[in-house]
Design a protein around this motif. Sequence first.
Motif, PDB file in Angstrom:
ATOM      1  N   VAL A  81     -16.405   1.835 -24.710  1.00  0.00           N
ATOM      2  CA  VAL A  81     -15.392   1.771 -25.768  1.00  0.00           C
ATOM      3  C   VAL A  81     -14.106   1.204 -25.164  1.00  0.00           C
ATOM      4  CG1 VAL A  81     -14.083   3.071 -27.481  1.00  0.00           C
ATOM      5  CG2 VAL A  81     -16.413   3.793 -26.886  1.00  0.00           C
ATOM      6  N   PRO A  82     -13.652   0.045 -25.614  1.00  0.00           N
ATOM      7  CA  PRO A  82     -12.408  -0.512 -25.077  1.00  0.00           C
ATOM      8  C   PRO A  82     -11.244   0.470 -25.258  1.00  0.00           C
ATOM      9  CG  PRO A  82     -13.565  -2.154 -26.401  1.00  0.00           C
ATOM     10  CD  PRO A  82     -14.282  -0.852 -26.613  1.00  0.00           C
ATOM     11  N   GLY A  83     -10.528   0.709 -24.174  1.00  0.00           N
ATOM     12  CA  GLY A  83      -9.409   1.643 -24.208  1.00  0.00           C
ATOM     13  C   GLY A  83      -9.747   3.017 -23.689  1.00  0.00           C
ATOM     14  N   ALA A  84     -11.010   3.254 -23.359  1.00  0.00           N
ATOM     15  CA  ALA A  84     -11.445   4.596 -22.953  1.00  0.00           C
ATOM     16  C   ALA A  84     -10.753   5.081 -21.682  1.00  0.00           C
ATOM     17  CB  ALA A  84     -12.963   4.626 -22.774  1.00  0.00           C
ATOM     18  N   HIS A  85     -10.489   4.179 -20.727  1.00  0.00           N
ATOM     19  CA  HIS A  85      -9.858   4.597 -19.473  1.00  0.00           C
ATOM     20  C   HIS A  85      -8.462   5.168 -19.722  1.00  0.00           C
ATOM     21  CE1 HIS A  85     -12.494   2.018 -16.553  1.00  0.00           C
ATOM     22  NE2 HIS A  85     -13.203   2.767 -17.367  1.00  0.00           N
ATOM     23  N   GLY A  86      -7.683   4.463 -20.531  1.00  0.00           N
ATOM     24  CA  GLY A  86      -6.348   4.956 -20.846  1.00  0.00           C
ATOM     25  C   GLY A  86      -6.393   6.272 -21.605  1.00  0.00           C
ATOM     26  N   ASP A  87      -7.395   6.410 -22.474  1.00  0.00           N
ATOM     27  CA  ASP A  87      -7.554   7.666 -23.209  1.00  0.00           C
ATOM     28  C   ASP A  87      -7.783   8.830 -22.257  1.00  0.00           C
ATOM     29  OD1 ASP A  87      -7.355   6.239 -25.605  1.00  0.00           O
ATOM     30  OD2 ASP A  87      -9.527   5.964 -25.755  1.00  0.00           O
ATOM     31  N   VAL A  88      -8.655   8.640 -21.274  1.00  0.00           N
ATOM     32  CA  VAL A  88      -8.945   9.700 -20.313  1.00  0.00           C
ATOM     33  C   VAL A  88      -7.701  10.062 -19.512  1.00  0.00           C
ATOM     34  CG1 VAL A  88     -10.230  10.286 -18.213  1.00  0.00           C
ATOM     35  CG2 VAL A  88     -11.416   9.206 -20.131  1.00  0.00           C
ATOM     36  N   GLU A  89      -6.942   9.070 -19.109  1.00  0.00           N
ATOM     37  CA  GLU A  89      -5.717   9.350 -18.355  1.00  0.00           C
ATOM     38  C   GLU A  89      -4.760  10.207 -19.180  1.00  0.00           C
ATOM     39  OE1 GLU A  89      -2.016   7.065 -16.078  1.00  0.00           O
ATOM     40  OE2 GLU A  89      -3.692   5.900 -16.899  1.00  0.00           O
ATOM     41  N   ARG A  90      -4.584   9.863 -20.445  1.00  0.00           N
ATOM     42  CA  ARG A  90      -3.652  10.619 -21.299  1.00  0.00           C
ATOM     43  C   ARG A  90      -4.197  12.018 -21.610  1.00  0.00           C
ATOM     44  NH1 ARG A  90      -2.917   5.216 -22.843  1.00  0.00           N
ATOM     45  NH2 ARG A  90      -4.693   5.270 -24.272  1.00  0.00           N
ATOM     46  N   ILE A  91      -5.500  12.130 -21.799  1.00  0.00           N
ATOM     47  CA  ILE A  91      -6.103  13.453 -22.021  1.00  0.00           C
ATOM     48  C   ILE A  91      -5.879  14.340 -20.800  1.00  0.00           C
ATOM     49  CG2 ILE A  91      -8.311  14.676 -22.206  1.00  0.00           C
ATOM     50  CD1 ILE A  91      -9.258  12.318 -23.987  1.00  0.00           C
ATOM     51  N   LEU A 124      -5.638  14.012 -31.013  1.00  0.00           N
ATOM     52  CA  LEU A 124      -4.793  13.194 -30.135  1.00  0.00           C
ATOM     53  C   LEU A 124      -5.129  11.727 -30.368  1.00  0.00           C
ATOM     54  CD1 LEU A 124      -4.957  15.251 -26.805  1.00  0.00           C
ATOM     55  CD2 LEU A 124      -3.434  15.551 -28.787  1.00  0.00           C
ATOM     56  N   LYS A 125      -4.285  11.048 -31.126  1.00  0.00           N
ATOM     57  CA  LYS A 125      -4.614   9.669 -31.503  1.00  0.00           C
ATOM     58  C   LYS A 125      -4.518   8.698 -30.334  1.00  0.00           C
ATOM     59  CE  LYS A 125      -0.026   8.758 -33.538  1.00  0.00           C
ATOM     60  NZ  LYS A 125       0.664   8.373 -34.797  1.00  0.00           N
ATOM     61  N   ASP A 126      -3.820   9.084 -29.270  1.00  0.00           N
ATOM     62  CA  ASP A 126      -3.810   8.250 -28.065  1.00  0.00           C
ATOM     63  C   ASP A 126      -4.806   8.752 -27.029  1.00  0.00           C
ATOM     64  OD1 ASP A 126      -2.416  10.574 -27.531  1.00  0.00           O
ATOM     65  OD2 ASP A 126      -0.858   9.600 -26.340  1.00  0.00           O
ATOM     66  N   GLY A 127      -5.732   9.607 -27.471  1.00  0.00           N
ATOM     67  CA  GLY A 127      -6.801  10.096 -26.598  1.00  0.00           C
ATOM     68  C   GLY A 127      -8.169   9.713 -27.119  1.00  0.00           C
ATOM     69  N   MET A 128      -8.225   8.634 -27.905  1.00  0.00           N
ATOM     70  CA  MET A 128      -9.493   8.169 -28.474  1.00  0.00           C
ATOM     71  C   MET A 128      -9.344   6.702 -28.856  1.00  0.00           C
ATOM     72  SD  MET A 128      -9.293  10.055 -32.200  1.00  0.00           S
ATOM     73  CE  MET A 128      -7.910   9.718 -33.323  1.00  0.00           C
ATOM     74  N   SER A 129     -10.467   5.986 -28.915  1.00  0.00           N
ATOM     75  CA  SER A 129     -10.460   4.579 -29.302  1.00  0.00           C
ATOM     76  C   SER A 129     -11.683   4.277 -30.160  1.00  0.00           C
ATOM     77  CB  SER A 129     -10.461   3.669 -28.060  1.00  0.00           C
ATOM     78  OG  SER A 129      -9.267   3.837 -27.310  1.00  0.00           O
ATOM     79  N   CYS A 130     -11.527   3.251 -30.996  1.00  0.00           N
ATOM     80  CA  CYS A 130     -12.603   2.859 -31.919  1.00  0.00           C
ATOM     81  C   CYS A 130     -13.618   1.937 -31.253  1.00  0.00           C
ATOM     82  CB  CYS A 130     -12.030   2.123 -33.121  1.00  0.00           C
ATOM     83  SG  CYS A 130     -11.479   3.182 -34.465  1.00  0.00           S
ATOM     84  N   ILE A 131     -14.848   2.016 -31.724  1.00  0.00           N
ATOM     85  CA  ILE A 131     -15.808   0.958 -31.444  1.00  0.00           C
ATOM     86  C   ILE A 131     -15.345  -0.268 -32.222  1.00  0.00           C
ATOM     87  CG2 ILE A 131     -18.197   0.204 -31.778  1.00  0.00           C
ATOM     88  CD1 ILE A 131     -19.039   3.101 -31.295  1.00  0.00           C
TER      89      ILE A 131
END
Length: 302
Positions: A63-73, A264-271
């Motif tokens: 999922v594009p953006g997943a790395h940043g999501d994990v960091e923020r989580i 957490l809308k900055d802790g998830m990303s769309c397919i």
Amino acid sequence: MSTSFEQLINTAKIGSYEYVDLNEIVKLALNENIQPSENDDKRVLFLGIDLQNDFMEEGALGVPGAHGDVERINKFLYNNMDQITEVAVSLDTHSLNQIFHPSWWVDPEGKHPEPFTIITSEDVDHGKWKPVYEQEISIDYVKKLEVLGQKQLCIWPYHCIEGTPGASLESQFARMAHFHSVIRNTTLKKIVKGKDPYSEMYGIIKPEYSRDNQTNRELLAYIREFDEVYIAGQAESHCVYETVRQIAEHFADDLQWTKKIYVLKDGMSCIPGFEEENAKAWQALIDQYGIQLVESSKVTAS
């Protein structure tokens, strides 16, 4: 805390399948002096959805953006360590031959569908796609999805195959989650989902459709024990959204509680490709149940 964020988490290694040394994590946690979660006046749950290697950006269903999501989580968990009572995680868990994998279907020439193919009831009626296994059950499933207004059957790349590294928790998130479990003297709850070969299971409560009632009422009761619930993970458009929807629908008669569901809308990303319909779906949940979409850095579990 005496343990710095950087001692726990190497953001450069998110998604790298790094070995998680739990002996190191326990040693760090035992240096802390935070009250055990059993003493919390307000019970707060963090629910991490499918934070697994195969959903990271280089994974089988990345999922594009997943790395940043994990960091923020991870930063959210670290900054709220003494407020989050328990952490629970879902684990998407599959075998190769399941109704949403390519091996289950063939076209008239015997070729399997490509990943991200949508199979509709019209397709099966006209013979565009034929199930290799359990023909009656499979065709009924495709049709029932449409009748019930669920997402149409999508063929996914093989992912989260039980026993493979792709099915494991992402390593840096695993470090933080287990650190929390030691420091707060609680158990990291692991929720396995998706093993039924005849149904997709995006949400953690029940499959998209099943001939028998597979609603996980024990899990619903567990979630309701908490005063607040924070949810994040992958993918926003599917497993996170459906999890929130299933929980909110079940507790629709208690809107004072559903208002305490924070996503957490900055802790998830769309397919990719599902962004527009997903935005509308979230707004419907907000309007109907009062769930809240929040930025992880602007909210404090309390």
